[in-house]
Design an enzyme around this catalytic site. Structure first.
Site, PDB file in Angstrom:
ATOM      1  N   HIS A   1      -7.720  36.203  76.877  1.00 39.90           N
ATOM      2  CA  HIS A   1      -9.008  35.790  77.447  1.00 39.90           C
ATOM      3  C   HIS A   1      -8.760  35.340  78.890  1.00 39.90           C
ATOM      4  O   HIS A   1      -8.957  34.185  79.244  1.00 39.90           O
ATOM      5  CB  HIS A   1      -9.639  34.686  76.593  1.00 39.90           C
ATOM      6  CG  HIS A   1     -11.113  34.485  76.807  1.00 39.90           C
ATOM      7  ND1 HIS A   1     -12.022  34.455  75.770  1.00 39.90           N
ATOM      8  CD2 HIS A   1     -11.838  34.300  77.933  1.00 39.90           C
ATOM      9  CE1 HIS A   1     -13.245  34.250  76.255  1.00 39.90           C
ATOM     10  NE2 HIS A   1     -13.155  34.146  77.562  1.00 39.90           N
TER      11      HIS A   1
ATOM     12  N   GLN B   1     -10.266  27.518  79.453  1.00 38.96           N
ATOM     13  CA  GLN B   1     -11.505  26.765  79.646  1.00 38.96           C
ATOM     14  C   GLN B   1     -11.509  25.404  78.955  1.00 38.96           C
ATOM     15  O   GLN B   1     -12.318  24.547  79.303  1.00 38.96           O
ATOM     16  CB  GLN B   1     -12.700  27.592  79.159  1.00 38.96           C
ATOM     17  CG  GLN B   1     -12.964  28.810  80.034  1.00 38.96           C
ATOM     18  CD  GLN B   1     -14.129  29.638  79.537  1.00 38.96           C
ATOM     19  OE1 GLN B   1     -13.964  30.425  78.617  1.00 38.96           O
ATOM     20  NE2 GLN B   1     -15.290  29.470  80.119  1.00 38.96           N
TER      21      GLN B   1
ATOM     22  N   TYR C   1     -25.473  38.213  76.520  1.00 34.08           N
ATOM     23  CA  TYR C   1     -26.216  37.075  77.059  1.00 34.08           C
ATOM     24  C   TYR C   1     -27.588  37.446  77.605  1.00 34.08           C
ATOM     25  O   TYR C   1     -28.528  36.698  77.455  1.00 34.08           O
ATOM     26  CB  TYR C   1     -25.410  36.411  78.189  1.00 34.08           C
ATOM     27  CG  TYR C   1     -24.175  35.669  77.716  1.00 34.08           C
ATOM     28  CD1 TYR C   1     -24.237  34.317  77.393  1.00 34.08           C
ATOM     29  CD2 TYR C   1     -22.954  36.317  77.585  1.00 34.08           C
ATOM     30  CE1 TYR C   1     -23.115  33.631  76.956  1.00 34.08           C
ATOM     31  CE2 TYR C   1     -21.823  35.632  77.148  1.00 34.08           C
ATOM     32  CZ  TYR C   1     -21.910  34.291  76.833  1.00 34.08           C
ATOM     33  OH  TYR C   1     -20.802  33.619  76.389  1.00 34.08           O
TER      34      TYR C   1
ATOM     35  N   ASP D   1      -6.763  22.167  84.832  1.00 37.58           N
ATOM     36  CA  ASP D   1      -5.511  21.441  84.583  1.00 37.58           C
ATOM     37  C   ASP D   1      -5.604  20.555  83.343  1.00 37.58           C
ATOM     38  O   ASP D   1      -4.661  20.481  82.555  1.00 37.58           O
ATOM     39  CB  ASP D   1      -5.146  20.553  85.785  1.00 37.58           C
ATOM     40  CG  ASP D   1      -4.536  21.370  86.928  1.00 37.58           C
ATOM     41  OD1 ASP D   1      -4.446  22.605  86.791  1.00 37.58           O
ATOM     42  OD2 ASP D   1      -4.168  20.759  87.948  1.00 37.58           O
TER      43      ASP D   1
ATOM     44  N   HIS E   1      -4.820  26.269  92.050  1.00 35.88           N
ATOM     45  CA  HIS E   1      -3.883  25.353  92.722  1.00 35.88           C
ATOM     46  C   HIS E   1      -3.734  25.723  94.199  1.00 35.88           C
ATOM     47  O   HIS E   1      -3.637  24.861  95.062  1.00 35.88           O
ATOM     48  CB  HIS E   1      -2.516  25.384  92.040  1.00 35.88           C
ATOM     49  CG  HIS E   1      -2.537  24.774  90.662  1.00 35.88           C
ATOM     50  ND1 HIS E   1      -1.545  24.986  89.733  1.00 35.88           N
ATOM     51  CD2 HIS E   1      -3.442  23.961  90.070  1.00 35.88           C
ATOM     52  CE1 HIS E   1      -1.850  24.344  88.614  1.00 35.88           C
ATOM     53  NE2 HIS E   1      -2.989  23.704  88.798  1.00 35.88           N
TER      54      HIS E   1
ATOM     55  N   ARG F   1     -13.654  30.835  66.994  1.00 30.87           N
ATOM     56  CA  ARG F   1     -12.976  31.813  67.839  1.00 30.87           C
ATOM     57  C   ARG F   1     -12.358  31.089  69.034  1.00 30.87           C
ATOM     58  O   ARG F   1     -13.067  30.420  69.783  1.00 30.87           O
ATOM     59  CB  ARG F   1     -13.980  32.872  68.316  1.00 30.87           C
ATOM     60  CG  ARG F   1     -13.401  33.815  69.314  1.00 30.87           C
ATOM     61  CD  ARG F   1     -14.397  34.852  69.819  1.00 30.87           C
ATOM     62  NE  ARG F   1     -13.715  35.642  70.828  1.00 30.87           N
ATOM     63  CZ  ARG F   1     -14.193  35.933  72.036  1.00 30.87           C
ATOM     64  NH1 ARG F   1     -15.397  35.562  72.393  1.00 30.87           N
ATOM     65  NH2 ARG F   1     -13.469  36.612  72.892  1.00 30.87           N
TER      66      ARG F   1
ATOM     67  N   GLU G   1     -19.832  36.196  71.225  1.00 26.86           N
ATOM     68  CA  GLU G   1     -20.384  35.190  72.147  1.00 26.86           C
ATOM     69  C   GLU G   1     -21.869  35.453  72.338  1.00 26.86           C
ATOM     70  O   GLU G   1     -22.283  36.603  72.477  1.00 26.86           O
ATOM     71  CB  GLU G   1     -19.747  35.239  73.548  1.00 26.86           C
ATOM     72  CG  GLU G   1     -18.334  34.755  73.618  1.00 26.86           C
ATOM     73  CD  GLU G   1     -17.750  34.804  75.040  1.00 26.86           C
ATOM     74  OE1 GLU G   1     -18.526  34.772  76.016  1.00 26.86           O
ATOM     75  OE2 GLU G   1     -16.518  34.892  75.150  1.00 26.86           O
TER      76      GLU G   1
ATOM     77  N   ASN H   1     -20.046  40.430  73.141  1.00 32.75           N
ATOM     78  CA  ASN H   1     -20.568  39.259  73.847  1.00 32.75           C
ATOM     79  C   ASN H   1     -21.845  39.686  74.539  1.00 32.75           C
ATOM     80  O   ASN H   1     -21.839  40.621  75.351  1.00 32.75           O
ATOM     81  CB  ASN H   1     -19.581  38.759  74.904  1.00 32.75           C
ATOM     82  CG  ASN H   1     -18.310  38.201  74.295  1.00 32.75           C
ATOM     83  OD1 ASN H   1     -18.187  38.065  73.077  1.00 32.75           O
ATOM     84  ND2 ASN H   1     -17.352  37.872  75.143  1.00 32.75           N
TER      85      ASN H   1
ATOM     86  N   ASN I   1     -10.689  40.003  75.605  1.00 30.63           N
ATOM     87  CA  ASN I   1     -12.052  39.547  75.817  1.00 30.63           C
ATOM     88  C   ASN I   1     -12.622  40.122  77.113  1.00 30.63           C
ATOM     89  O   ASN I   1     -12.101  39.865  78.191  1.00 30.63           O
ATOM     90  CB  ASN I   1     -12.105  38.019  75.913  1.00 30.63           C
ATOM     91  CG  ASN I   1     -13.524  37.526  76.133  1.00 30.63           C
ATOM     92  OD1 ASN I   1     -14.361  37.634  75.228  1.00 30.63           O
ATOM     93  ND2 ASN I   1     -13.824  37.045  77.335  1.00 30.63           N
ATOM     94  N   GLU I   2     -13.685  40.894  76.991  1.00 32.87           N
ATOM     95  CA  GLU I   2     -14.471  41.362  78.131  1.00 32.87           C
ATOM     96  C   GLU I   2     -13.674  42.123  79.180  1.00 32.87           C
ATOM     97  O   GLU I   2     -13.472  41.641  80.305  1.00 32.87           O
ATOM     98  CB  GLU I   2     -15.213  40.191  78.794  1.00 32.87           C
ATOM     99  CG  GLU I   2     -16.194  39.504  77.859  1.00 32.87           C
ATOM    100  CD  GLU I   2     -17.088  38.496  78.561  1.00 32.87           C
ATOM    101  OE1 GLU I   2     -16.858  38.179  79.736  1.00 32.87           O
ATOM    102  OE2 GLU I   2     -18.054  38.027  77.917  1.00 32.87           O
TER     103      GLU I   2
END
Ligand SMILES: *[C@@H]1O[C@H](CO)[C@@H](O)[C@H](O)[C@H]1NC(C)=O
Ligand SMILES: *[C@@H]1O[C@H](CO)[C@@H](O)[C@H](O)[C@H]1NC(C)=O
Ligand SMILES: CC(=O)N[C@H]1CO[C@H](CO)[C@@H](O)[C@@H]1O
Length: 509
Positions: free
Chosen positions: A149, A46, A336, A79, A66, A104, A403, A334, A193-194
């Protein structure tokens, strides 16, 4: 005050008793307990960019974006992203401005092992992470590293990725290289992660790479292999590195709170939580281990009715149950948002599929305050309820909030994000007051970044990133000033109004 009023109003809306502690007026600031660490989080794909820099090879996100650029909303990819591969010193400067205790971030498997395997270790990749870690440690910021991740080497995907049981060894080899190179300086480790997003969204649906969409099968194979791979990496760290380096290692799951629509929906709400996050937490944190009983029964019953020879949910062997049970020093969380649940049959489910196996319907109230992300509504009471449930279900484990955050479409005046952070931190403090053992809290995210299928259209950053500038200029939002003040004062001041007059480095750091 505003937040508290809303907190209770929402609880009333949901026909819940408003938690006694939150009813009291909070005219003065609320203290944060000593020892709770504050951080911010990101992930390699990310923010790093440098997708083919210095020997790095393609991962599943490089490959997917891509091959088909408009798989993302804005037809953009990672990219270059934030160019953190080049801009890491600015990233650390931002951590110092905020006064973070920890940061993190995740490692790119193919930056470290371009062939996916340890036959060739990419020194440039190791150097990049050494530079970042050393720069953080220079200013007393603890690194917290996520090994995985979501950016699996494309080559491993072509061999089945997380559906291939050999990934337990592939992941072990990668983890060992990482521990050997960075374990002397890094004390906080997260294996995965997740898992739900990896397995359900990537293998049982089309909302994450590799978009396999083999419903009712692939997500369950992924879940089993991922849990065994996690546990194996945990034991490698414990057996080979812990005595020498003394760090801790755990897993991070995503968990929404699921609120029953009526008193008659509490069983389906419980089952929903067992599927959505108990699938990954029960094998590790419960006393019995293994997948949750209700999940095993539901999938076995459906599979038999559908004329399959065996349950589509693979079984753990007794040895695997024992290997996985207890394989985390902490529960990485995490969180939300919240959903309402009822037991009405939804006709949009394919058969077989994960949601057909689970049953029921999930939705969000129109009355809840909405973020830019369609799935994200502000319901702080859900955070409190989730933390309470985890404390009761799993014998009050040490929890690291890895998160928590809110998306906008950009802009520096982000009062909605501030409102979200303050009310969620408040809900977290309520749970701590009642005994929840919460050691750390990380905001998602330090800066805007590539939000997976949403491209750069949804912004989660405390810092805004200008994607048009070559330096990917980062500017603090109002929320960055508020977060800095919470960390510095170690209290939530509900009336704090920041002057956005330029960010300076916190002198403690
Ligand atoms: C719950 O179920 C009972 C028995 O079917 C019914 O009488 C009651 O109205 C239901 N409650 C709600 C809130 O739907
Ligand atoms: C949900 O509804 C179905 C169909 O009416 C029923 O068989 C099932 O027991 C219910 N499940 C729960 C958890 O309430
Ligand atoms: C400072 C720096 O390295 N900036 C680079 C950011 O990325 C763009 C696009 O790849 C480069 O042109 C800049 O040199």
């Amino acid at each position: 005050m505003l937040q508290i009023a809303k907190y209770c109003a929402l609880s009333a809306l949901l026909a819940l008793a408003c938690n006694g502690k939150t009813i009291q007026d909070r005219h003065g600031p609320r203290k944060i307990p000593d020892g709770l660490m504050f951080g911010a989080a990101t992930a390699s794909y990310q923010i790093e960019g440098g997708w083919d820099a210095d020997g790095k090879t393609e991962n599943i996100w490089d490959y997917m974006t891509h091959k088909n650029p408009c798989v993302t909303d804005d037809c953009l990819n990672g990219d270059i992203a934030n160019d953190s591969y080049n801009q890491y010193k600015r990233d650390v400067e931002m951590m110092r401005e905020l006064g973070l205790d920890f940061y993190r971030f995740s490692l790119s498997w193919t930056r470290i092992l371009p062939s996916s395997f340890p036959d060739k270790i990419n020194e440039a990749g190791i150097q990049y992470y050494n530079n970042l870690i050393d720069e953080m440690l220079r200013y007393n910021i603890e690194p917290m590293i996520t090994l995985y991740h979501w950016d699996l080497p494309q080559k491993l995907q072509e061999m089945g990725g997380w559906t291939n049981p050999h990934i337990v060894n592939w992941f072990a080899d990668y983890a060992r290289v990482v521990f050997e190179h960075f374990g002397d300086r890094v004390k906080y480790w997260i294996t995965m992660n997740e898992p739900r997003e990896i397995c359900y969204q990537g293998y049982g649906d089309v909302t994450k790479a590799p978009k396999l969409n083999i419903k009712g099968f692939a997500e369950y194979l992924c879940a089993k292999n991922l849990l065994v791979a996690h546990a194996n990496a945990y034991h490698i760290y414990n057996n080979e590195f812990k005595a020498k380096f003394g760090g801790v290692i755990g897993i991070t799951v995503s968990a929404h709170w699921y609120e029953p629509e009526t008193e008659n929906d509490s069983e389906i709400a419980d089952q929903t939580m067992q599927f959505e996050w108990g699938q990954y937490l029960h094998p590790i944190f419960s006393e019995s281990g293994d997948f949750p009983v209700s999940m095993k029964e539901k999938i076995a019953t459906k599979s038999a009715a559908q004329s399959f020879a065996r349950s589509r949910l693979p079984e753990f062997t007794a040895d695997e149950v024992a290997l996985v049970k207890g394989s985390s020093d902490f529960l990485g969380l995490n969180h939300y948002t919240t959903y309402l649940v009822n037991n009405k049959t939804s006709d949009i489910n394919s058969v077989p599929s994960y949601y057909d196996d689970l049953g029921g319907t999930r939705y969000q109230s129109e009355d809840w305050k909405a973020a830019a992300s369609i799935w994200l509504k502000e319901v702080p009471s859900g955070f409190y309820n989730l933390l309470t449930r985890l404390r009761n279900l799993y014998n009050n484990p040490t929890i690291m909030i890895t998160e928590n955050g809110f998306s906008t479409r950009g802009g520096l005046e982000d009062d909605d994000r501030i409102d979200y952070y303050v009310s969620y931190l408040d809900a977290m403090l309520d749970a701590i007051d009642e005994g929840s053992n919460i050691a750390a809290y990380a905001a998602w995210s330090l800066m805007d970044n590539f939000e997976w299928m949403r491209g750069y259209t949804e912004r989660f950053g405390l810092y805004e990133v200008d994607y048009k500038s070559p330096q990917r200029t980062r500017t603090p939002r109002k929320s960055a000033y508020v977060y800095k003040q919470i960390i510095r004062a170690r209290e939530i001041d509900y009336h704090y109004k920041p002057q956005m007059t330029g960010m300076t480095i916190d002198t403690r750091k």
